[in-house]
Structure formats: C-alpha cells, structure tokens
Design a protein around this motif. Sequence first.
Motif, PDB file in Angstrom:
ATOM      1  N   GLN A  54      90.807  46.172  81.909  1.00  0.00           N
ATOM      2  CA  GLN A  54      91.397  47.395  82.442  1.00  0.00           C
ATOM      3  C   GLN A  54      91.501  47.177  83.943  1.00  0.00           C
ATOM      4  O   GLN A  54      90.539  46.739  84.574  1.00  0.00           O
ATOM      5  CB  GLN A  54      90.484  48.583  82.177  1.00  0.00           C
ATOM      6  N   SER A  55      92.666  47.442  84.506  1.00  0.00           N
ATOM      7  CA  SER A  55      92.803  47.272  85.946  1.00  0.00           C
ATOM      8  C   SER A  55      93.989  48.071  86.436  1.00  0.00           C
ATOM      9  O   SER A  55      94.552  48.890  85.714  1.00  0.00           O
ATOM     10  CB  SER A  55      92.949  45.792  86.310  1.00  0.00           C
ATOM     11  N   TYR A  56      94.380  47.813  87.676  1.00  0.00           N
ATOM     12  CA  TYR A  56      95.470  48.527  88.322  1.00  0.00           C
ATOM     13  C   TYR A  56      96.808  48.126  87.719  1.00  0.00           C
ATOM     14  O   TYR A  56      97.057  46.946  87.499  1.00  0.00           O
ATOM     15  CB  TYR A  56      95.501  48.204  89.816  1.00  0.00           C
ATOM     16  N   THR A  57      97.673  49.089  87.487  1.00  0.00           N
ATOM     17  CA  THR A  57      99.029  48.794  87.046  1.00  0.00           C
ATOM     18  C   THR A  57      99.760  48.114  88.188  1.00  0.00           C
ATOM     19  O   THR A  57      99.714  48.578  89.327  1.00  0.00           O
ATOM     20  CB  THR A  57      99.762  50.093  86.661  1.00  0.00           C
ATOM     21  N   THR A  83     102.440  43.522  79.508  1.00  0.00           N
ATOM     22  CA  THR A  83     102.423  44.248  80.772  1.00  0.00           C
ATOM     23  C   THR A  83     101.810  43.363  81.841  1.00  0.00           C
ATOM     24  O   THR A  83     101.225  42.326  81.534  1.00  0.00           O
ATOM     25  CB  THR A  83     101.650  45.579  80.637  1.00  0.00           C
ATOM     26  N   VAL A  85      99.148  43.526  85.079  1.00  0.00           N
ATOM     27  CA  VAL A  85      98.131  44.299  85.794  1.00  0.00           C
ATOM     28  C   VAL A  85      97.586  43.449  86.926  1.00  0.00           C
ATOM     29  O   VAL A  85      97.682  42.223  86.897  1.00  0.00           O
ATOM     30  CB  VAL A  85      96.971  44.762  84.872  1.00  0.00           C
TER      31      VAL A  85
END
Length: 106
Positions: A54-57, A83, A85
């Motif tokens: 999980q991290s920054y878009t 995606t 990230v």
Amino acid sequence: MTRPFCDLIWCASTHHRSPEAAVDLEFVGIDPETGQSGSPTVWVEPETRDIVMQSYTADEATREACVRNTAPGHARGIPDHETVVRIPARMVPTLRKACDAAERQL
C-alpha cells in the motif's frame, strides 16, 4: 505533494486472483515516518510469496514517465489491470524484509 525522485515506483498487477478470493497476509512493516493514516505498508502472502504493498498513488507525471520508459518488448502503456504506486525510498529496508519473508516461504 511532490515526492523525492529517489522514491521507488512499483507497477502492480491484479490479474492473478479473483476479487472474492480470501487472502492471508503476513504484515512485514510500515513507513517509519508514518502518521496515523494513509501509511505505506508492506505484507507478504505466504501461499504465493507475493509482496503486497500500500503506498501513494503515482501522479500523472510519474505515470507518463512509466509509459515513456516501457519495458523492452512490452506494449506501451499501463494495462487496465495494473497500477503505478510510489514507495518512499526510506521503505527499502522494509522491502528487503518482505523479500526475505517471501523467500522463507519456499
């Protein structure tokens, strides 16, 4: 918010698992400079040894840079099932722990 150039960029794919499949994850670590929400986090799925993050878009400029620098032999662009990230460079030690945890599952 601008992120440092040295941040890692991760292109993640979701095509290998059905959306309703139950997933068991082993927590590895969290951004050491985290606040109380939105924290970059790393897990390992023991069954597949996949690293889950999980991290920054990524912003549009970063996404465009990824498209311009497509891997040789691959179609340009970011597929719908993937995606991009950003992983803060300070997370490198946590990523190493995740890689070690994935290898221990062998």
